[in-house]
Write a protein that holds these residues in place. Structure first.
Motif, mmCIF file in Angstrom:
data_model
loop_
_atom_site.group_PDB
_atom_site.id
_atom_site.type_symbol
_atom_site.label_atom_id
_atom_site.label_comp_id
_atom_site.label_asym_id
_atom_site.label_seq_id
_atom_site.Cartn_x
_atom_site.Cartn_y
_atom_site.Cartn_z
ATOM 1 N N ILE A 13 0.613 -1.175 -0.492
ATOM 2 C CA ILE A 13 0.074 -0.261 -0.028
ATOM 3 C C ILE A 13 0.964 1.227 0.189
ATOM 4 O O ILE A 13 1.789 1.503 0.534
ATOM 5 C CB ILE A 13 -1.116 0.181 1.050
ATOM 6 N N SER A 14 0.933 1.841 -0.815
ATOM 7 C CA SER A 14 1.765 3.452 -1.004
ATOM 8 C C SER A 14 1.380 4.713 -0.535
ATOM 9 O O SER A 14 -0.550 4.407 -0.116
ATOM 10 C CB SER A 14 1.603 3.850 -2.989
ATOM 11 N N SER A 15 2.234 5.412 0.389
ATOM 12 C CA SER A 15 1.948 6.321 1.609
ATOM 13 C C SER A 15 2.422 7.731 0.958
ATOM 14 O O SER A 15 4.141 6.955 0.668
ATOM 15 C CB SER A 15 1.991 6.359 2.781
ATOM 16 N N ILE A 16 2.221 8.944 0.657
ATOM 17 C CA ILE A 16 3.081 9.777 -0.023
ATOM 18 C C ILE A 16 3.038 10.772 1.020
ATOM 19 O O ILE A 16 2.036 11.552 1.942
ATOM 20 C CB ILE A 16 1.936 10.143 -1.592
ATOM 21 N N SER A 17 4.000 11.386 1.457
ATOM 22 C CA SER A 17 4.463 12.595 2.725
ATOM 23 C C SER A 17 4.936 13.545 1.890
ATOM 24 O O SER A 17 5.284 13.201 0.800
ATOM 25 C CB SER A 17 5.358 12.053 3.397
ATOM 26 N N THR A 18 4.086 15.241 2.248
ATOM 27 C CA THR A 18 4.830 16.560 1.431
ATOM 28 C C THR A 18 5.370 16.593 2.689
ATOM 29 O O THR A 18 4.988 17.560 3.860
ATOM 30 C CB THR A 18 4.104 16.781 0.860
ATOM 31 N N PHE A 19 6.018 18.076 2.340
ATOM 32 C CA PHE A 19 6.453 18.821 3.423
ATOM 33 C C PHE A 19 5.372 19.970 3.941
ATOM 34 O O PHE A 19 4.746 20.825 2.761
ATOM 35 C CB PHE A 19 7.369 19.691 2.885
ATOM 36 N N ASN A 20 5.121 20.296 5.158
ATOM 37 C CA ASN A 20 3.741 21.254 5.489
ATOM 38 C C ASN A 20 4.566 22.890 5.478
ATOM 39 O O ASN A 20 5.561 22.667 5.929
ATOM 40 C CB ASN A 20 3.462 20.961 6.453
ATOM 41 N N GLU A 78 7.931 8.721 -0.478
ATOM 42 C CA GLU A 78 6.767 7.725 -1.144
ATOM 43 C C GLU A 78 6.748 6.422 -0.329
ATOM 44 O O GLU A 78 8.077 6.179 -0.116
ATOM 45 C CB GLU A 78 6.171 7.539 -2.502
ATOM 46 N N THR A 79 6.358 5.677 0.574
ATOM 47 C CA THR A 79 6.876 4.995 0.973
ATOM 48 C C THR A 79 5.483 3.291 0.945
ATOM 49 O O THR A 79 4.793 3.983 0.967
ATOM 50 C CB THR A 79 6.512 4.913 2.669
ATOM 51 N N PHE A 80 6.293 2.476 0.536
ATOM 52 C CA PHE A 80 5.342 1.263 0.429
ATOM 53 C C PHE A 80 4.957 0.650 1.275
ATOM 54 O O PHE A 80 5.871 -0.162 1.911
ATOM 55 C CB PHE A 80 5.969 0.634 -0.624
ATOM 56 N N LEU A 81 3.238 0.242 1.995
ATOM 57 C CA LEU A 81 4.233 -0.216 4.092
ATOM 58 C C LEU A 81 3.143 -2.154 3.133
ATOM 59 O O LEU A 81 2.421 -2.290 2.141
ATOM 60 C CB LEU A 81 2.170 -0.048 3.884
ATOM 61 N N PRO A 82 3.796 -3.189 3.336
ATOM 62 C CA PRO A 82 2.970 -4.182 3.256
ATOM 63 C C PRO A 82 1.910 -4.634 3.849
ATOM 64 O O PRO A 82 1.226 -4.288 4.421
ATOM 65 C CB PRO A 82 4.334 -4.841 4.550
ATOM 66 N N ALA A 83 1.255 -4.931 2.644
ATOM 67 C CA ALA A 83 -0.207 -4.669 3.121
ATOM 68 C C ALA A 83 -0.983 -6.776 3.323
ATOM 69 O O ALA A 83 -2.096 -6.845 3.401
ATOM 70 C CB ALA A 83 -0.561 -4.575 1.287
#
Length: 279
Positions: A241-248, A261-266
């Motif tokens: 499962i992909s998750s995308i983070s940006t700077f606030n 972008e990080t990929f969490l084992p699903a």
């Protein structure tokens, strides 16, 4: 992989030669905000907004920035609005290899390395890969050398027929997801380089086995909580499962356009396999 500079500066997509009024009106119309609504948000009046858009009134630097903020204008384009209004750019664009970026680079490198053995990478606004950990390197095994020549592009690596595409078991769903993601970004940023990349990868042919409908079987049904990336590796099907983070609240153009972008084992099988690689 150490974080590297993205290369030449990406130009603003704001048309040159237009006054700030028509440009602000364009952003307002794109965001589907009325003059009255924008005025209320920016603590102004609809009359003043109208005068700015028609060129009858020159907005102050503070007003340009305030309107841009309430219209969610990308940081790069806020500088372009300021230039169109006769002011100097407000946000710097510092190269990633600048010494002042040392803390940022080191922090992102620690983050993606600490995420191993799970995949993680850093990209810019056009999906140029600036850094990747060993989890990503593992998935890229077998990818054509032509796609691995810098600068790497995450969208090309994923959707190109000589990239990951033939090994993505739910290629059509994942392709549709990525194209829709790019379309949302294009609508928000009006980025011509991103639009050109979208047209390129959208034209890639789908894998032959998908056309024949042969990728539906062989994957154990799992009640996923989000669309997974299901990809073959070493005779197994791994799910992420992909998750995308940006700077606030970024204060620099370069930082504003970075994404991690990080990929969490699903599923448990993917967790077990990846953990076995480091045990």
């Amino acid at each position: 992989m150490s974080i590297v500079a993205a290369g030449p500066t990406r130009p603003s997509t704001t048309p040159a030669g237009k006054g700030v009024g028509p440009l602000l009106r364009g952003w307002r119309e794109q965001r589907r905000v009325s003059q009255l609504e924008l005025a209320l948000r920016a603590d102004s009046s609809a009359r003043h907004i109208s005068f700015i858009e028609t060129g009858r009134s020159r907005p102050s630097e503070e007003m340009v920035l305030r309107l841009a903020e309430h219209l969610d204008v990308p940081v790069r384009e806020r500088n372009a609005l300021l230039l169109a209004a006769g002011y100097a750019p407000h946000y710097p664009e510092t190269p990633l290899d600048d010494p002042s970026m040392d803390a940022l680079r080191q922090g992102m490198e620690r983050l993606i390395q600490g995420y191993e053995p799970y995949p993680a990478l850093v990209v810019d606004a056009t999906y140029t890969v600036l850094a990747a950990n060993r989890g990503i390197t593992m998935l890229l095994e077998g990818v054509s050398e032509s796609l691995l020549t810098p600068p790497l592009n995450a969208m090309r690596l994923t959707l190109h027929p000589e990239g990951l595409a033939p090994r993505i078991r739910n290629h059509r769903e994942w392709r549709d997801h990525l194209l829709a993601q790019m379309e949302r970004q294009i609508a928000l940023d009006r980025s011509e380089p991103l639009r050109a990349l979208h047209e390129e990868v959208a034209a890639y042919p789908v894998p032959e086995q998908e056309q024949a409908g042969e990728l539906d079987g062989g994957v154990e049904p799992v009640p996923y909580f989000a669309l997974p990336l299901q990809i073959e590796h070493g005779g197994r099907v791994l799910s992420f499962i992909s998750s995308i983070s940006t700077f606030n609240t970024p204060m620099d153009v370069t930082v504003a356009e970075l994404a991690i972008e990080t990929f969490l084992p699903a599923d448990p099988a993917t967790v077990k396999y990846l953990q076995s690689l480091v045990s």
